[in-house]
Design an enzyme around this catalytic site. Structure first.
Site, PDB file in Angstrom:
ATOM      1  CG  PHE A  91     117.968 104.934 102.493  1.00 42.74           C
ATOM      2  CD1 PHE A  91     118.091 103.580 102.738  1.00 42.74           C
ATOM      3  CD2 PHE A  91     117.092 105.346 101.500  1.00 42.74           C
ATOM      4  CE1 PHE A  91     117.354 102.651 102.005  1.00 42.74           C
ATOM      5  CE2 PHE A  91     116.356 104.440 100.765  1.00 42.74           C
ATOM      6  CZ  PHE A  91     116.492 103.083 101.025  1.00 42.74           C
TER       7      PHE A  91
ATOM      8  CB  SER B 206     115.123 113.955 102.768  1.00 42.88           C
ATOM      9  OG  SER B 206     114.252 114.983 103.192  1.00 42.88           O
ATOM     10  CG  LEU B 207     114.004 114.722 107.375  1.00 50.56           C
ATOM     11  CD1 LEU B 207     112.731 115.144 108.091  1.00 50.56           C
ATOM     12  CD2 LEU B 207     115.206 115.435 107.956  1.00 50.56           C
ATOM     13  CB  CYS B 208     115.935 108.109 105.599  1.00 50.92           C
ATOM     14  SG  CYS B 208     116.066 108.566 103.861  1.00 50.92           S
ATOM     15  N   GLY B 209     118.924 109.714 107.108  1.00 45.86           N
ATOM     16  CA  GLY B 209     120.373 109.552 107.196  1.00 45.86           C
ATOM     17  C   GLY B 209     121.034 109.532 105.830  1.00 45.86           C
TER      18      GLY B 209
END
Length: 322
Positions: free
Chosen positions: A91, A86-89
């Protein structure tokens, strides 16, 4: 009002978080560069195959194969690309939302007739929770793109399509245009519309990993100029060339190559888009941390000055009383 000790604790916490987001942004930037190199290495093959197919279509417009024949849709398959982490907005959320929309559009077929091929752990987990029919585990592809495994998936889908086990296959992924622009795409994989695929958007900026507002404005203007440019009409390589044994047989060999390329290109685009989205998300988080640190330092200085002023007033008041 929080005490000086509490404010100092928050400042230390935000600084620690900022170090993490800044490091993750740098890692994502490095991985994005490698993903762009992978796309660049694939482009010569894509360019040559596209040139050959356009030349054949210009010579024989009515050539058809079993892979481009429309038929009533009773069973479909969705190849959905996401990330493993995760931690990709937004996406992964955007991909999952589009997958649910496609399933809802085809819910009249029944969930048993909708197969999900998840490329990435996030979409596999969500599809399993929603009760969808998940076909296989391809999470490793999201971290390490492999052309051989993409060919195996394309061959499996092609065989199912030939034997009538599925009637349509769609791809859901992010098309990588630049570090600051990833376009969520839904594309029909089978039956293949050769002319539509050759007209698809293949424009990518593989030279920059900067996603500032200025660069996005530049890319937007560049895209507008590109749309105004009139595309060159493709003509046959030679008016008198001869195809052996015949046009349909040659196309039946070329079209599977196009199918393999479509899956692999979508995978590379998705991987590059993931790293770009994570880079932008971490850059935004770092900027927010800088702004929060500025506000906390200002609050700390105000509180400290207020405490000093109170102590001075107490001292002055005590002196006057004495």
């Amino acid at each position: 009002m929080p005490s000086l000790k509490e404010i100092k604790g928050r400042i230390a916490s935000v600084k620690s978080t900022r170090k993490i987001t800044s490091a993750m942004k740098m890692v994502a930037s490095s991985k994005l560069h490698h993903a762009q190199v992978a796309i660049q290495n694939m482009l010569p093959y894509e360019t040559m195959l596209e040139h050959i197919l356009k030349s054949f279509l210009a010579a024989e417009a009515e050539a058809q194969t079993v892979f481009d024949q429309e038929r009533p849709v009773k069973r479909i398959a969705l190849v959905v690309y996401s990330s493993n982490s995760s931690l990709c907005g937004g996406f992964n959320a955007n991909v999952i939302k589009l997958m649910q929309k496609v399933v809802t559009e085809n819910q009249g077929l029944g969930l048993d007739n909708i197969e999900i091929y998840p490329i990435g752990r996030k979409v596999a987990e969500k599809a399993g929770k929603l009760g969808y029919k998940v076909m296989g585990d391809y999470a490793d592809l999201a971290d390490k793109p492999n052309v051989r495994q993409c060919i195996d998936i394309a061959m499996e889908l092609g065989m199912k399509f030939l034997h009538g086990e599925i009637d349509r296959v769609e791809l859901i992924y992010h098309h990588f245009k630049s570090a600051g622009s990833q376009v969520l795409t839904r594309k029909t994989f089978l039956p293949i519309d050769i002319e539509e695929e050759l007209k698809a958007d293949h424009e990518r900026d593989l030279t920059s990993i900067v996603a500032t507002k200025e660069s996005q404005e530049y890319l937007k203007k560049r895209g507008e100029r590109h749309e105004e440019h009139v595309q060159e009409v493709v003509k046959p390589l030679n008016d008198n060339f001869i195809v052996e044994p015949d046009m349909d047989t040659v196309l039946s060999k070329l079209i599977p190559k196009l199918a393999h390329l479509m899956l692999y290109t979508a995978l590379l685009d998705s991987v590059a888009s993931e790293h770009a989205a994570r880079m932008v998300a971490m850059q935004t988080a770092t900027d927010n941390a800088d702004e929060l640190l500025r506000q906390l330092n200002l609050q700390y200085n105000k509180s400290r000055q207020q405490a000093i002023t109170s102590e001075l007033l107490d001292i002055v008041g005590g002196t006057v009383n004495n």
